[in-house]
Scaffold this active site. Structure first.
Site, PDB file in Angstrom:
ATOM      1  CD1 TRP A  81      -2.080  -2.039   0.435  1.00 54.22           C
ATOM      2  CD2 TRP A  81      -3.032  -1.196   2.258  1.00 54.22           C
ATOM      3  NE1 TRP A  81      -3.223  -2.714   0.723  1.00 54.22           N
ATOM      4  CE2 TRP A  81      -3.848  -2.320   1.852  1.00 54.22           C
ATOM      5  CE3 TRP A  81      -3.397  -0.543   3.209  1.00 54.22           C
ATOM      6  CZ2 TRP A  81      -4.802  -2.789   2.772  1.00 54.22           C
ATOM      7  CZ3 TRP A  81      -4.390  -1.038   4.167  1.00 54.22           C
ATOM      8  CH2 TRP A  81      -5.295  -2.065   3.635  1.00 54.22           C
ATOM      9  CG  HIS A 135       9.702  -0.968  -2.509  1.00 54.40           C
ATOM     10  ND1 HIS A 135       9.912   0.302  -3.236  1.00 54.40           N
ATOM     11  CD2 HIS A 135       8.825  -1.725  -3.234  1.00 54.40           C
ATOM     12  CE1 HIS A 135       8.837   0.514  -4.205  1.00 54.40           C
ATOM     13  NE2 HIS A 135       8.328  -0.708  -4.241  1.00 54.40           N
ATOM     14  N   GLY A 175       5.002   2.034 -10.644  1.00 57.46           N
ATOM     15  CA  GLY A 175       3.840   3.199 -10.790  1.00 57.46           C
ATOM     16  C   GLY A 175       3.768   3.812 -12.114  1.00 57.46           C
ATOM     17  N   GLY A 196       1.654  -2.646  -6.208  1.00 58.35           N
ATOM     18  CA  GLY A 196       1.474  -1.042  -5.599  1.00 58.35           C
ATOM     19  C   GLY A 196      -0.033  -0.785  -6.070  1.00 58.35           C
ATOM     20  N   GLY A 197       0.123   0.263  -6.880  1.00 53.94           N
ATOM     21  CA  GLY A 197      -1.293   0.937  -7.062  1.00 53.94           C
ATOM     22  C   GLY A 197      -2.684   0.161  -7.364  1.00 53.94           C
TER      23      GLY A 197
HETATM   24  P1  PGA Z   1       3.007  -0.576  -8.789  1.00 56.98           P
HETATM   25  O1  PGA Z   1       4.032  -0.776  -7.651  1.00 56.98           O
HETATM   26  O2  PGA Z   1       2.383  -1.781  -9.075  1.00 56.98           O
HETATM   27  O3  PGA Z   1       2.518   0.682  -8.367  1.00 56.98           O
HETATM   28  O4  PGA Z   1       3.852  -0.309 -10.093  1.00 56.98           O
HETATM   29  C1  PGA Z   1       4.757  -1.925  -7.414  1.00 56.98           C
HETATM   30  C2  PGA Z   1       5.721  -1.870  -6.274  1.00 56.98           C
HETATM   31  O5  PGA Z   1       6.427  -0.839  -6.037  1.00 56.98           O
HETATM   32  O6  PGA Z   1       5.703  -2.787  -5.401  1.00 56.98           O
END
Ligand code: PGA
Length: 252
Positions: free
Chosen positions: A12, A99, A175, A235-236
């Site tokens: 998140w 990360h 992202g 992520g998103g």
């Molecule tokens: P994303 O992020 O799915 O928004 O590209 C992935 C992550 O940073 O773990």
């Protein structure tokens, strides 16, 4: 035939206040709790402020909870930091380390990431170690070298398939809505498996390697069926219960 059970993990990041975070987590837990809904293991990693509340809210469900980072030391004078044991105490069973946003925003080195991973293991957490090349490194043709260096430096030698997961996240795909081609993902994951074997021996066969970077419901099935892709770090798309659950349902 692989016995690796896929893991779909939601990161998140710095998103979520109490009300929406709890609604998101309980929404996911309810959806994946339906009989036959998903075959994979599912994890959400909320911001540290919500770990305890989310863990309490989903206790007894199939949804696991994790932290996004931990300090390498178990206790001490480290203002603002959180130890692996504190995450575990709050109800987490996983922690993400290394990360790319931490490597970039906080200057984390491979050695620090390895120390954090070891701290996670000592606290009894499953550790997700993130690696991945930048766009400049990919353009320079050094992707495989970067991954080899990060595995050698970030993955503890005592890492076991039962307590460690690798997440391959090309920094330029995070992202951005851009993803490597299937062939590029497959090549990176095969290379990671091979370098892991050099680092930790036979444990590498059973260790899960996740892909992360712009995974969405629309591309998850194609990515998740690639050889050596054992799940996704999302992520998103993990911030919307329906999208995250759709990705989880795409597990082969
Ligand atoms: P994303 O992020 O799915 O928004 O590209 C992935 C992550 O940073 O773990």
């Amino acid at each position: 035939m692989s016995t690796r059970r896929p893991l779909i993990a939601g990161n998140w990041k710095m998103n979520g206040l109490k009300a929406d975070g709890l609604a998101l987590a309980t929404g996911v837990a309810q959806e994946i709790g339906k009989p036959g809904a998903v075959a994979c293991e599912i994890l959400v990693c909320p911001p540290a402020t919500l770990i305890m509340a989310v863990a309490d809210a989903v206790r007894g469900s199939a949804l696991a909870v994790g932290g996004q980072d931990c300090h390498p030391k178990p206790t001490g004078a480290h203002t603002g930091d959180i130890s692996a044991a504190m995450l575990k105490d709050a109800g987490a069973s996983y922690v993400i380390v290394g990360h790319s946003e931490r490597r970039t925003d906080h200057g984390e080195t491979d050695a620090l990431v390895q120390a954090k991973a070891t701290a996670g293991h000592h606290a009894g957490l499953n550790v997700i170690v993130c690696i991945g090349e930048t766009e400049t490194e990919r353009d320079a043709g050094s992707t495989l070298d970067v991954l080899a260096r990060q595995i050698a430096g970030s993955v503890p030698q005592q890492a076991r398939a039962a307590d460690t997961v690798i997440a391959y996240e090309p920094v330029w795909a995070i992202g951005t809505g851009r993803t490597p081609t299937s062939a590029e993902i497959a090549a990176a994951h095969a290379h990671i498996r091979e370098r892991l074997a050099a680092r930790i021996g036979a444990q590498a066969d059973a260790m899960r390697i996740l892909y992360g970077g712009s995974v969405k419901a629309s591309n998850a099935a194609e990515i998740l069926r690639l050889a050596h892709v054992d799940g996704a770090l999302v992520g998103g798309a993990s911030l919307v219960a329906a999208d995250f659950c759709a990705i989880a349902r795409s597990c082969p």
